[in-house]
Scaffold this active site. Structure first.
Site, PDB file in Angstrom:
ATOM      1  N   ARG A  77      57.537  57.035  85.456  1.00 40.12           N
ATOM      2  CA  ARG A  77      56.525  57.800  84.712  1.00 40.12           C
ATOM      3  C   ARG A  77      56.751  57.503  83.230  1.00 40.12           C
ATOM      4  NH1 ARG A  77      53.251  62.483  85.475  1.00 40.12           N
ATOM      5  NH2 ARG A  77      53.080  63.787  83.613  1.00 40.12           N
ATOM      6  N   HIS A  81      46.936  56.596  86.644  1.00 43.89           N
ATOM      7  CA  HIS A  81      47.677  57.593  87.423  1.00 43.89           C
ATOM      8  C   HIS A  81      47.241  57.487  88.886  1.00 43.89           C
ATOM      9  CE1 HIS A  81      50.160  60.839  88.320  1.00 43.89           C
ATOM     10  NE2 HIS A  81      49.649  61.813  87.585  1.00 43.89           N
ATOM     11  N   GLN A 133      47.955  60.257  91.568  1.00 43.59           N
ATOM     12  CA  GLN A 133      47.060  61.406  91.462  1.00 43.59           C
ATOM     13  C   GLN A 133      45.757  61.123  92.192  1.00 43.59           C
ATOM     14  OE1 GLN A 133      47.546  64.590  89.898  1.00 43.59           O
ATOM     15  NE2 GLN A 133      45.730  64.894  91.169  1.00 43.59           N
ATOM     16  N   ASP A 149      39.976  67.190  83.270  1.00 39.31           N
ATOM     17  CA  ASP A 149      41.387  67.106  82.890  1.00 39.31           C
ATOM     18  C   ASP A 149      41.489  67.507  81.432  1.00 39.31           C
ATOM     19  OD1 ASP A 149      44.103  66.599  82.973  1.00 39.31           O
ATOM     20  OD2 ASP A 149      43.914  64.425  82.768  1.00 39.31           O
ATOM     21  N   ARG A 173      49.567  66.140  96.245  1.00 37.69           N
ATOM     22  CA  ARG A 173      50.431  65.124  95.634  1.00 37.69           C
ATOM     23  C   ARG A 173      51.600  64.827  96.565  1.00 37.69           C
ATOM     24  NH1 ARG A 173      50.832  64.253  90.137  1.00 37.69           N
ATOM     25  NH2 ARG A 173      52.351  62.676  90.783  1.00 37.69           N
TER      26      ARG A 173
END
Length: 300
Positions: free
Chosen positions: A101, A128, A131, A219, A285
């Site tokens: 990450r 990402h 996700q 987001d 997730r």
């Protein structure tokens, strides 16, 4: 196994492999697939702090019978004390996979270039993909068959949005993206989406984007590391909040990858409301990443 060695972008896997990962994730979640990876080790590199990424990967590896090793900024000198290539070579020999990450997407590509173990993108400033796996699993579970779903993205053309654009193109989801002028998805991402299936419809009007949408996704407007842009972005994104007024008269379900800035990109009542899929999305997730890890490592 998947044809790709590494999972850096969502389109590193094919559309059929995407379906396979999601199907495997759903089976693991339901308890119908009891695949285990005993003694497998996942090295987790973190430049950025995280709640969901760390806990979901660490818990997932434990549930699969393996082990996850957290390596934060204070634990190793990522790219400072030694070259990224050297770190990648060593970790690839110690562990069965690496999850990273990071800020810079190019750093992740360098790690993948030199690692003999699969490298998974836990987030970069560009993408990402893990996700997106969770997003698509949530849509399949709670919204409907992909070819019957109309989705909307309202907000910033950020890393989460860009991976979602590609994932929707691969899955065959009809997507409309609403961003303020100057904050659109990257042209290169839109070109890739067109090659994968179909690029999303683009607008600067949130109401147009969610007209008829089964699900709307948003987001944060100010991502980690963009705090100096706060004032400018709050002005630019006026009118893009997912709130009761935007959703009035519709049964559009709502997604958000978290953490959420209540009162900015989304209101608390919507986040906590009956139309919210946010908590199911967060849980997924865990399941989506377990499906991915098993598909990457099972045959090794």
């Amino acid at each position: 196994m998947l044809e790709t060695t590494h999972f850096i972008d969502i389109d590193d896997i094919s559309a059929s492999e995407l379906d396979r990962v999601l199907t495997r994730a759903a089976a693991i979640k339901a308890g119908d697939d009891e695949t285990r990876l005993p003694r497998a080790t996942l090295a987790m590199l973190f430049e950025k702090p995280s709640t969901r990424t760390r806990v979901s990967f660490e818990t997932g590896m434990t549930q699969l019978g393996g082990h996850a090793l957290f390596l934060g900024p204070e634990d190793i000198q990522l790219g400072h004390g030694e070259p990224l290539s050297d770190t990648a070579r060593v970790l690839g020999r110690y562990g069965d996979a690496i999850m990273a990450r990071l800020f810079d997407h190019e750093d992740l590509l360098e790690i993948a270039e030199h690692s003999t173990a699969p490298v998974i993108n836990g987030l970069t400033d560009d993408a990402h993909p893990c996700q997106t796996l969770a997003d698509l699993l949530t849509i399949r579970e709670h919204v409907g068959a992909f070819d019957e779903v109309q989705a909307a993205w309202v907000g910033d053309g950020n890393n989460v949005g860009q991976s979602f654009v590609l994932g929707c193109a691969m899955a065959g989801i009809d997507l409309t993206v609403a961003t303020p002028p100057g904050y659109a998805m990257d042209d290169e991402v839109m070109e890739r989406a067109a090659e994968l299936g179909e690029a999303p419809t683009v607008t600067t009007d949130p109401e147009e984007a969610i007209d008829g949408a089964d699900v709307v996704y948003t987001d944060v407007w100010i991502s980690m590391g963009q705090e100096d842009q706060r004032h400018e972005k709050l002005q630019a994104f006026e009118g893009f909040q997912v709130n009761g007024d935007l959703l009035a008269g519709s049964d559009t379900q709502v997604m958000h990858c978290l953490p959420a800035h209540r009162g900015e990109e989304i209101t608390g009542d919507v986040l906590e409301g009956e139309q919210s899929l946010v908590w199911e999305q967060a849980e997924n997730r865990l399941h989506a990443q377990k499906g991915l890890i098993v598909e990457l490592l099972e045959a090794e």
